[in-house]
Design a protein around this motif. Structure first.
Motif, PDB file in Angstrom:
ATOM      1  N   THR A  50       0.866  -1.172   0.000  1.00 53.82           N
ATOM      2  CA  THR A  50       0.000   0.000   0.000  1.00 53.82           C
ATOM      3  C   THR A  50       0.901   1.221   0.000  1.00 53.82           C
ATOM      4  O   THR A  50       2.032   1.190   0.490  1.00 53.82           O
ATOM      5  N   THR A  52       0.557   5.657   0.548  1.00 50.18           N
ATOM      6  CA  THR A  52      -0.305   6.792   0.857  1.00 50.18           C
ATOM      7  C   THR A  52      -0.590   7.552  -0.435  1.00 50.18           C
ATOM      8  O   THR A  52       0.148   7.428  -1.421  1.00 50.18           O
ATOM      9  N   GLU A  79      -3.408   3.188   0.430  1.00 55.27           N
ATOM     10  CA  GLU A  79      -3.650   3.210   1.873  1.00 55.27           C
ATOM     11  C   GLU A  79      -4.821   4.161   2.150  1.00 55.27           C
ATOM     12  O   GLU A  79      -4.958   5.186   1.484  1.00 55.27           O
TER      13      GLU A  79
END
Length: 123
Positions: A50, A52, A79
């Motif tokens: 993941t 951000t 994320e």
């Protein structure tokens, strides 16, 4: 000795949103996961990465492919955005087989150490 399936977590921070920075940070994270857990790439079953939302210059999985994860299913996803959460973070959830009794060592690097300060891996 019998083997069992394990799951391993890791995370790292990235200084800037560039392909080079994302690949370098992810490669460092994956190499640390392998080394700290005394694993070989052929033990891995899958990895989920993941990132951000501020990291979109490259897929983190490409770094894993470059270091030999070419036969391991890899997935990249976003994320969830939580107010106050650290920025520019890549996380991985890796599944692998190891002998029963293996001790998992999660790895948190850079600013991502703050995500799991309770673990020895974040020290």
């Amino acid at each position: 000795m019998s083997e069992r399936l394990y799951a391993l977590r890791g995370a790292t921070s990235v200084e800037v949103n560039s392909a080079e920075a994302i690949l370098a940070a992810t490669e460092e994270l994956m190499r640390a996961l392998i080394a700290r857990n005394e694993l070989e790439i052929d033990q891995f079953v899958s990895c989920i990465f993941t990132a951000t939302s501020d990291l979109n210059a490259e897929f983190p999985a490409l770094a894993a492919r470059r270091i030999g994860f070419d036969r391991v299913p890899l997935l990249c996803t976003r994320e969830i955005e939580v107010p106050g959460a650290p920025e520019r973070v890549i996380r991985v959830l890796a599944h692998y087989y190891a002998p029963a009794g293996h001790v998992v060592h999660h790895v948190y690097l850079g600013e991502a150490r703050s995500l799991r300060a309770d673990l020895d891996a974040a020290q």
